[in-house]
Design a protein around this motif. Structure first.
Motif, PDB file in Angstrom:
ATOM      1  N   GLN A 301      51.754  57.203  29.861  1.00 62.10           N
ATOM      2  CA  GLN A 301      52.091  57.590  31.223  1.00 62.10           C
ATOM      3  C   GLN A 301      50.908  58.380  31.770  1.00 62.10           C
ATOM      4  O   GLN A 301      50.004  58.764  31.031  1.00 62.10           O
ATOM      5  N   TRP A 310      56.107  66.778  35.506  1.00 64.11           N
ATOM      6  CA  TRP A 310      55.775  65.378  35.753  1.00 64.11           C
ATOM      7  C   TRP A 310      55.766  64.533  34.483  1.00 64.11           C
ATOM      8  O   TRP A 310      55.699  63.305  34.566  1.00 64.11           O
ATOM      9  N   HIS A 311      55.801  65.171  33.322  1.00 63.94           N
ATOM     10  CA  HIS A 311      55.701  64.443  32.062  1.00 63.94           C
ATOM     11  C   HIS A 311      57.067  63.885  31.660  1.00 63.94           C
ATOM     12  O   HIS A 311      58.076  64.596  31.667  1.00 63.94           O
ATOM     13  N   LEU A 312      57.092  62.591  31.292  1.00 65.76           N
ATOM     14  CA  LEU A 312      58.328  61.915  30.888  1.00 65.76           C
ATOM     15  C   LEU A 312      58.404  61.899  29.364  1.00 65.76           C
ATOM     16  O   LEU A 312      57.654  61.172  28.707  1.00 65.76           O
ATOM     17  N   SER A 313      59.303  62.694  28.811  1.00 64.35           N
ATOM     18  CA  SER A 313      59.363  62.825  27.355  1.00 64.35           C
ATOM     19  C   SER A 313      59.717  61.512  26.673  1.00 64.35           C
ATOM     20  O   SER A 313      59.300  61.258  25.543  1.00 64.35           O
ATOM     21  N   GLU A 314      60.466  60.638  27.363  1.00 66.25           N
ATOM     22  CA  GLU A 314      60.882  59.374  26.743  1.00 66.25           C
ATOM     23  C   GLU A 314      59.727  58.374  26.632  1.00 66.25           C
ATOM     24  O   GLU A 314      59.856  57.340  25.969  1.00 66.25           O
ATOM     25  N   SER A 457      63.414  67.260  39.212  1.00 66.60           N
ATOM     26  CA  SER A 457      64.074  65.953  39.179  1.00 66.60           C
ATOM     27  C   SER A 457      63.293  64.919  39.987  1.00 66.60           C
ATOM     28  O   SER A 457      63.098  63.783  39.554  1.00 66.60           O
ATOM     29  N   GLN A 460      60.055  63.899  38.184  1.00 67.82           N
ATOM     30  CA  GLN A 460      60.342  62.921  37.141  1.00 67.82           C
ATOM     31  C   GLN A 460      60.578  61.527  37.743  1.00 67.82           C
ATOM     32  O   GLN A 460      60.142  60.510  37.197  1.00 67.82           O
ATOM     33  N   GLN A 461      61.257  61.491  38.867  1.00 66.69           N
ATOM     34  CA  GLN A 461      61.518  60.225  39.549  1.00 66.69           C
ATOM     35  C   GLN A 461      60.208  59.572  39.998  1.00 66.69           C
ATOM     36  O   GLN A 461      60.013  58.363  39.828  1.00 66.69           O
ATOM     37  N   ALA A 464      58.284  58.256  36.990  1.00 66.21           N
ATOM     38  CA  ALA A 464      58.896  57.029  36.472  1.00 66.21           C
ATOM     39  C   ALA A 464      58.486  55.814  37.307  1.00 66.21           C
ATOM     40  O   ALA A 464      58.217  54.735  36.764  1.00 66.21           O
TER      41      ALA A 464
END
Length: 509
Positions: A301, A310-314, A457, A460-461, A464
């Motif tokens: 990412q 801003w970091h997406l752990s998944e 939130s 993160q959106q 993504a």
């Protein structure tokens, strides 16, 4: 090959000496080397070198943890509707030409910045005014990352006499603890301690900076003791420097990501499934371990863990999947010929990737990517050019692919950087190219007034959306490697690369 490399390094050292980089008073001079040239005193273009050497300062300052702290402004406030920002200035600040800093001088500096390309152009600015030691900015609409913009190096505050009648900086007079002593673009900049600085005076009296393009030369300068700090080492030099008895190597993660920049309107790249296929073909773990030599730095990412909102752990790990990559390419009409490369409607899937040698690992990563994409039938040629060629080819439309190290920490809040990227479909010099997303623009609009968990939130959106659409393909998170001579005490590293923080250092007795 060895002879050519030896003579190139020897020539680099000779140039270093001919340019009189070695300090006369070695005991009280910190020598610094890095790969990037500077060509002017224009803050919009080269302001980073003047903030790094603490010649110029802004109203606010980005701290190593990414928070914003007062600098030339001792405090600030914003109205409930987000339209009026007021900055209360320090009253004990003098420029290097000994003029006092006032609201009028700050307003002048900001107005000068407004006349040039730069991040300040993003502000929906209605008016700017200054009285006494208070500067007021009135906006047309709320703009959440305003404070991050004001901390940017292009918004450093210079004295009015720094500018000529056309607004060009001809004699840079900032407010920092160091003032310019010798200015010789594009390679050499020496600064000296400014005795009237409003804060604590630095222990180190002189800083000497020299640009050195060849990574081998910079490493030898560190190993031989000719330089105290060398930034942006190449991975091949690390083993030699780790063995040195007079040098420590400091490795720090920074909010910069090596990415593949794509022309998203290119007929081969205008589909997100194709971009995802190229991503799936990359062996990021191999690049991380064997090229940049920083295990677990692979990036799936755009935003590293340091940019927490801003970091997406998944997305911290995804396996390389050549079979899935080939399936996605096949679904887009690409088939493999006897040559081993993909074709569609009589055209081979071939692209040119531009990169630059200022960051020495990029050319090696590009070669690895070339080999990895060949495994799925994509033929990539590599051009090594000046870094300026990438924005130039972006603007003339000739760019197909580029491998760049994108700094998402240039401004403390990545939202300001992304707003510049998405201001038009064409994109930005170092961001995505020829791509836009109405849903992403809507998310950014909501973020302008969001706070707390709502802001996280939405961040993160947005992250993504960028991960799914992949207008930029992430490769590895960047780690800055710095050689530090053991005579340097209290070395401080700035992960946002705004400030070398030499004023906080000293020399071992």
């Amino acid at each position: 090959m060895f002879k050519h490399g030896f003579f190139a390094v020897a020539f680099g050292l000779m140039v270093w000496l001919l340019l009189d980089y070695q300090a006369v008073d070695r005991e009280n001079t910190l020598t610094i080397g890095g790969p990037f040239e500077f060509t002017s005193q224009d803050l919009a273009k080269d302001g980073y070198i003047y903030t790094r050497l603490q010649v110029a300062e802004s109203l606010a300052e980005v701290q190593p943890d990414g928070t914003l702290a007062p600098k030339l402004a001792q405090s600030w406030s914003v109205s409930d509707d987000g339209l009026v920002w007021q900055f209360t200035l320090r009253d004990d600040v003098f420029f290097h030409d000994l003029q006092p800093m006032t609201a009028a001088t700050v307003v002048n500096a900001i107005e000068q910045a407004l006349e040039k390309p730069g991040v300040i152009r993003q502000l929906p600015l209605k008016s700017i005014s200054g009285v006494g030691h208070t500067v007021t900015l009135e906006l047309e609409q709320p703009f959440r990352p305003l404070l991050s913009i004001m901390a940017h190096y292009s918004l450093a505050i210079l004295s009015p006499d720094s500018y000529d009648a056309d607004g060009n900086v001809v004699d840079i007079n900032g407010t920092g603890p160091y003032q310019v002593a010798v200015l010789a673009p594009p390679h050499k900049l020496n600064v000296a301690r400014f005795g009237e600085y409003y804060g604590d005076l630095p222990e180190i009296e002189h800083l000497h900076y020299l640009t050195g393009h060849r990574a081998e030369s910079r490493a030898l300068q560190a190993e031989s003791g000719q330089a105290d700090l060398i930034y942006t080492l190449d991975p091949a030099s690390l083993d030699m420097l780790h063995r040195s008895e007079q040098v420590d190597v400091v490795s720090e993660s920074i909010p910069r990501t090596v990415v593949i920049k794509l022309n998203n309107q290119h007929r081969f790249l205008d589909n997100k499934e194709v971009r995802q296929a190229l991503s799936l073909a990359l062996d990021r773990e191999g690049i991380s371990s064997h090229i940049v030599r920083v295990p677990d730095s692979q990036a799936y990412q755009l935003f590293p863990p340091a940019l927490g909102d801003w970091h997406l752990s998944e997305l911290e790990h995804q396996d390389r999947n050549l079979e899935l990559a080939q399936g996605l390419l096949s679904a887009q009409g690409w088939y493999r010929t006897s040559s081993g490369f993909l074709e569609r409607e009589g055209e081979r899937f071939e692209l040119n990737m531009v990169t630059y040698a200022d960051r020495p690992e990029l050319t090696v990563i590009a070669t690895a990517i070339q080999a990895q994409l060949r495994e799925v039938g994509v033929d990539v040629s590599i051009s090594v050019d000046n870094s300026s060629a990438i924005p130039a080819r972006h603007h003339d439309g000739s760019l197909e692919l580029a491998l760049v190290a994108r700094n998402f920490g240039t401004i403390a809040d990545p939202l300001a950087i992304l707003l510049e990227d998405t201001a038009s479909h064409k994109g930005s010099d170092w961001g995505h190219m020829n791509w836009s997303s109405p849903s992403l623009n809507d998310t950014f609009a909501q973020m302008m007034t969001a706070q707390g968990k709502d802001y996280t939130s939405l961040s993160q959106q947005a992250a993504a959306t960028l991960a799914q659409e992949m207008p930029l393909i992430p490769v590895v998170f960047y780690t800055q490697q710095v050689a530090v001579n053991k005579r340097v005490n209290n070395f401080v590293f700035d992960p946002f690369e705004n400030n070398y923080r030499a004023s906080e250092m000293s020399f071992v007795d």
